[in-house]
Write an enzyme that holds these catalytic residues in place. Structure first.
Site, short mmCIF file in Angstrom:
data_model
loop_
_atom_site.label_atom_id
_atom_site.label_comp_id
_atom_site.label_asym_id
_atom_site.label_seq_id
_atom_site.Cartn_x
_atom_site.Cartn_y
_atom_site.Cartn_z
N ASN A 114 22.37 -5.93 5.75
CA ASN A 114 23.17 -6.60 6.77
C ASN A 114 24.57 -6.78 6.20
O ASN A 114 24.70 -7.18 5.04
CB ASN A 114 22.54 -7.97 7.10
N GLY A 154 19.54 -5.82 10.00
CA GLY A 154 20.29 -6.12 11.22
C GLY A 154 19.75 -7.26 12.05
O GLY A 154 19.80 -7.21 13.27
N HIS A 188 9.48 -8.67 20.98
CA HIS A 188 10.16 -9.27 22.14
C HIS A 188 10.03 -8.42 23.39
O HIS A 188 10.83 -8.55 24.31
CB HIS A 188 11.64 -9.53 21.80
P1 NAD Z 1 21.47 -10.96 16.50
O1 NAD Z 1 22.40 -10.50 17.57
O2 NAD Z 1 21.15 -12.40 16.42
O3 NAD Z 1 22.03 -10.54 15.07
C1 NAD Z 1 22.44 -9.25 14.78
C2 NAD Z 1 22.58 -9.12 13.27
O4 NAD Z 1 22.91 -7.76 12.99
C3 NAD Z 1 23.69 -9.97 12.66
O5 NAD Z 1 23.19 -10.65 11.54
C4 NAD Z 1 24.75 -8.96 12.24
O6 NAD Z 1 25.43 -9.32 11.05
C5 NAD Z 1 23.92 -7.72 12.01
N1 NAD Z 1 24.61 -6.45 12.20
C6 NAD Z 1 25.61 -6.15 13.05
N2 NAD Z 1 25.95 -4.87 12.94
C7 NAD Z 1 25.12 -4.33 12.01
C8 NAD Z 1 24.97 -3.03 11.47
N3 NAD Z 1 25.74 -2.01 11.88
N4 NAD Z 1 24.02 -2.84 10.52
C9 NAD Z 1 23.24 -3.85 10.10
N5 NAD Z 1 23.35 -5.10 10.58
C10 NAD Z 1 24.28 -5.33 11.52
O7 NAD Z 1 20.18 -10.08 16.66
P2 NAD Z 1 18.65 -10.44 16.43
O8 NAD Z 1 18.49 -11.14 15.12
O9 NAD Z 1 17.92 -9.20 16.68
O10 NAD Z 1 18.26 -11.52 17.58
C11 NAD Z 1 18.82 -11.46 18.86
C12 NAD Z 1 17.88 -11.35 20.04
O11 NAD Z 1 18.53 -10.48 20.94
C13 NAD Z 1 16.56 -10.71 19.78
O12 NAD Z 1 15.63 -11.52 20.42
C14 NAD Z 1 16.58 -9.36 20.50
O13 NAD Z 1 15.40 -9.17 21.22
C15 NAD Z 1 17.73 -9.47 21.47
N6 NAD Z 1 18.59 -8.26 21.56
C16 NAD Z 1 18.07 -7.00 21.48
C17 NAD Z 1 18.90 -5.89 21.54
C18 NAD Z 1 18.28 -4.51 21.46
O14 NAD Z 1 17.12 -4.34 21.80
N7 NAD Z 1 19.00 -3.48 20.99
C19 NAD Z 1 20.28 -6.05 21.69
C20 NAD Z 1 20.79 -7.36 21.78
C21 NAD Z 1 19.94 -8.45 21.71
#
Ligand code: NAD
Ligand code: ZN
Length: 254
Positions: A222, A196, A121
């Protein structure tokens, strides 16, 4: 049960060479970066991130979306990798054919020491011309010229279109080189560790199914059950910053 599952997962990882680690926003959460599914805070609490992260929103409200990225960039700039990122980097040392495929737009895997990281992404710290006027991607260094933050996003020095973050928004196509690479990895890996990710955003969410139908063993980390849980051979219900270090330690010590 958990300990038993960690031992099973470690055994599987030990046994095979080609290990793919698919990560999502959950891996960076313990570093302090909110996921899209977390409640947003402060000024941004009334917006739904899924609605801000679209090209349509950017065309209609360029300054609002640019300001949201400025806010998110400030968060990303001030955080460091957590034990989950470090454990993944350590796994690559134990199993050199480990590859990380991430949906995260931060660079915490690289900072933690992972060498092979496929970014599905894009990267939040890069910018590109919103018209990609010089071909995809037309990366722009916004520190190389002056612009007024009150006017919204800077303008492309080649064509005058707005500059945008180099990330994939909802409904946009993924960068083809990264997607092809990820597809290939999913098809050929022996083990896929999925950490995650909610498994709700395609095509990244299709990778565990692809790996599974090509005979790979899927391990999911997760705290919550996701659509990926259905194809997971082993589920480790816990936080990545806690489960991954235990898992990799078990791989090292087995
Ligand atoms: P999502 O927000 O849809 O899902 C996050 C998942 O992580 C959930 O299933 C949740 O249960 C799990 N989770 C939460 N805390 C956790 C932990 N401590 N350990 C393990 N799992 C945990 O995220 P996604 O599936 O990556 O999709 C969301 C979109 O948002 C992506 O396209 C991404 O590019 C973008 N995004 C990126 C970031 C980043 O780069 N850090 C942050 C926010 C969103
Ligand atoms: Zn341009």
């Amino acid at each position: 049960m958990m300990l038993e599952n960690i031992a099973r997962a470690a055994h599987v990882i030990r046994k095979y060479n080609s290990i793919a680690v698919l990560t999502g926003a959950g891996v960076s959460r313990e570093s302090g970066i909110p996921t899209f599914r977390d409640a947003q805070v402060g000024l941004w609490a009334r917006y739904n991130p899924q609605e801000l992260a679209t090209y349509e929103a950017f065309t209609r409200h360029p300054k609002l979306i640019w300001d949201w990225y400025t806010y998110r960039r400030a968060i990303v700039k001030n955080v460091t990798p957590n034990p989950g990122h470090y454990a993944i980097a350590r796994l690559e040392q134990l199993k050199p054919e480990t590859v990380v495929v991430t949906q995260n737009v931060d660079e915490l895997h690289e900072i933690a020491g992972s060498k092979e990281v496929v970014h599905l992404h894009g990267l939040i710290n890069q910018n590109r011309c919103s018209h990609d006027c010089q071909g995809y991607p037309t990366l722009i260094d916004i520190d190389s010229f002056a612009w007024n933050v009150n006017d919204g996003p800077p303008r492309c020095p080649h064509c005058g279109a707005y500059v945008r973050p180099n990330v994939t928004w909802m409904g946009e196509a993924l960068p083809l080189v990264a997607l092809n690479r990820a597809w290939d990895i999913a098809k050929h890996c022996d083990v896929m560790v999925v950490v995650g990710t909610s498994g709700m955003i395609s095509p990244a969410s299709l990778l565990p199914n692809l790996a599974h139908s090509n005979g790979a063993i899927v391990i999911e980390i997760n705290p919550d059950v996701t659509p990926i849980s259905r194809v997971a051979n082993i589920r480790l219900a816990g936080k990545s910053g806690e489960v991954l270090p235990e898992l990799v330690e078990a791989v090292a010590n087995e």
